[in-house]
Write a protein that holds these residues in place. Sequence first.
Motif, short mmCIF file in Angstrom:
data_model
loop_
_atom_site.label_atom_id
_atom_site.label_comp_id
_atom_site.label_asym_id
_atom_site.label_seq_id
_atom_site.Cartn_x
_atom_site.Cartn_y
_atom_site.Cartn_z
N ARG A 163 -83.01 3.13 -33.75
CA ARG A 163 -83.99 3.89 -33.62
C ARG A 163 -85.03 2.11 -34.64
O ARG A 163 -86.16 1.79 -34.19
CB ARG A 163 -84.93 4.57 -33.99
CG ARG A 163 -84.87 5.81 -33.14
CD ARG A 163 -85.43 6.94 -34.10
NE ARG A 163 -84.86 8.07 -35.12
CZ ARG A 163 -84.47 8.70 -35.87
NH1 ARG A 163 -83.25 8.96 -34.54
NH2 ARG A 163 -83.92 8.92 -36.59
N ALA A 203 -85.93 -1.02 -32.58
CA ALA A 203 -87.09 -0.67 -31.63
C ALA A 203 -87.95 -2.19 -31.90
O ALA A 203 -88.46 -2.77 -32.79
CB ALA A 203 -88.16 -0.05 -32.00
N ARG A 229 -78.20 7.28 -35.19
CA ARG A 229 -79.33 7.32 -33.98
C ARG A 229 -80.34 6.63 -34.47
O ARG A 229 -81.48 6.41 -34.49
CB ARG A 229 -79.49 9.26 -33.35
CG ARG A 229 -79.18 9.03 -32.61
CD ARG A 229 -79.37 10.91 -32.16
NE ARG A 229 -78.50 11.64 -31.62
CZ ARG A 229 -77.49 11.95 -31.49
NH1 ARG A 229 -76.75 11.77 -32.77
NH2 ARG A 229 -76.91 12.86 -30.43
N SER A 230 -80.28 6.80 -36.15
CA SER A 230 -81.41 6.28 -37.08
C SER A 230 -80.99 4.94 -37.02
O SER A 230 -82.51 4.20 -37.37
CB SER A 230 -81.41 6.70 -38.65
OG SER A 230 -80.28 6.70 -38.62
N ARG A 259 -79.95 4.49 -26.50
CA ARG A 259 -80.53 6.02 -26.84
C ARG A 259 -80.59 7.27 -26.47
O ARG A 259 -79.77 8.30 -26.64
CB ARG A 259 -82.51 5.53 -26.76
CG ARG A 259 -82.25 5.24 -28.31
CD ARG A 259 -83.97 4.73 -28.42
NE ARG A 259 -84.59 3.79 -27.88
CZ ARG A 259 -85.69 4.23 -26.51
NH1 ARG A 259 -85.68 6.26 -26.54
NH2 ARG A 259 -85.90 3.88 -25.76
#
Length: 429
Positions: A37, A40, A33-34, A52
């Motif tokens: 991110r 982006a 998940r990180s 996501r």
Amino acid sequence: MLITDDFLPVPVPESLSATYLVPTAGLPAVSARSAVRGLAGRLAEPVHGLARQMLDSPLMSVDVLPIGEFPELPPDLLTAFGAGAAQLDRLAAASHLVVVQAEYRPGWPPAHEWAARAVAAAVAETMDSDVVDVFGLQFLDPGAALRSLPNAQGRVRLVDWVLVPYSSGADGLWFTTKGLRRFGLLELQTQGVPDHLTRAWGAVMTGAARRLLRDWTDGLAGDEVPAFVQLPVLATVTGHDIAVAYGNPEQHGATPPVLLRLELDPATDPEADSFLSLRPPAGHPGPAGRYFAAACATLFSGIQPDVRYARPGDAMSRAIATARAGLGDIRARFRGGHLLPETQLVIKYGLPGDDGPEYVWAGVTSWDSPEQIVGVSASDANTDPAVRIGSPVVVEATEVVDWAVLDATGVTEGGWTQAVLDAGTPPTP
């Protein structure tokens, strides 16, 4: 479902899955998940949001496994599909694998593939590692994996998702695709392709895959997944299909379409794959290889296969002199394997005729002696009935008036005499 002779019903699988691996030395220091991110602003929508969303849904799983718990990937096949020594060494030294898997329904967009590749590439980039596409048995650089995803206009290059391997058979080359099953479609195959069409037919297969994939996803556009999609028995392929599949839509020429007959070849072995075979249209006279050669001549029309002129003018004389001056260099590059992948070397030479020489093109297959070139004719000659598309030819180097290097979009190098003709300054009779 209406079944006619014009359409071929192709079964649709209930669901599709994608699996990508990231080899790591030790446990990964970043979560999926990180890592996602961190993309982006770098990854176009809707893929970033899609990745996501799928991470937070039961449609995707991300697991970290000791490498011994995952089935071993065959190094010989990885090498055959482009793996380098450094990539294989990193895989051999890895203690763990990050396993990214996703499932989705057939149709467009292929959310399972886009999301799984995006997540795996994000993790690999953060860990300074590689991405392994399990379906394609292919290593991907994380940056290349991210670039293969849709851009801001939603476009992708099909060559980043579908490979076209080939092997030798008794009647010529056997081509298959490897990647259409990602989208639920059966893989394509062509048998009996002449050896000199190695690069050209690979491009034709890619263009055919693009056209059929478009028909396939159009048939899956409804809310409900159908049991079958009807594909046209006579598929058309154009230069535009090939150019778009390679990501160069602005470079396509207005080539006439080529017809290919689609046949379902079901596997007799339950463990083997079924194929959609590409064949000449029904009623085509002569061997299939001759039709395939003619199809390539039509689609790669940046060079006209048959040009006549009697007495060269100044512009044509300069063009011929330029081509002949470069024969030694292009022979050295051809023999040394220094021409770019997916390209074909062709030569133009003269055949004697009552009205002057007839100039025809041939694909070069070997050039062992500087004085003599062995190839395969790219056209039917008017003056010599023995020179037909696909027939072997032996050409004296002194007869060569031009040469060119072709790729899927046309001439990349050479073709000086053709440039004179295309510029509208034909030689004076």
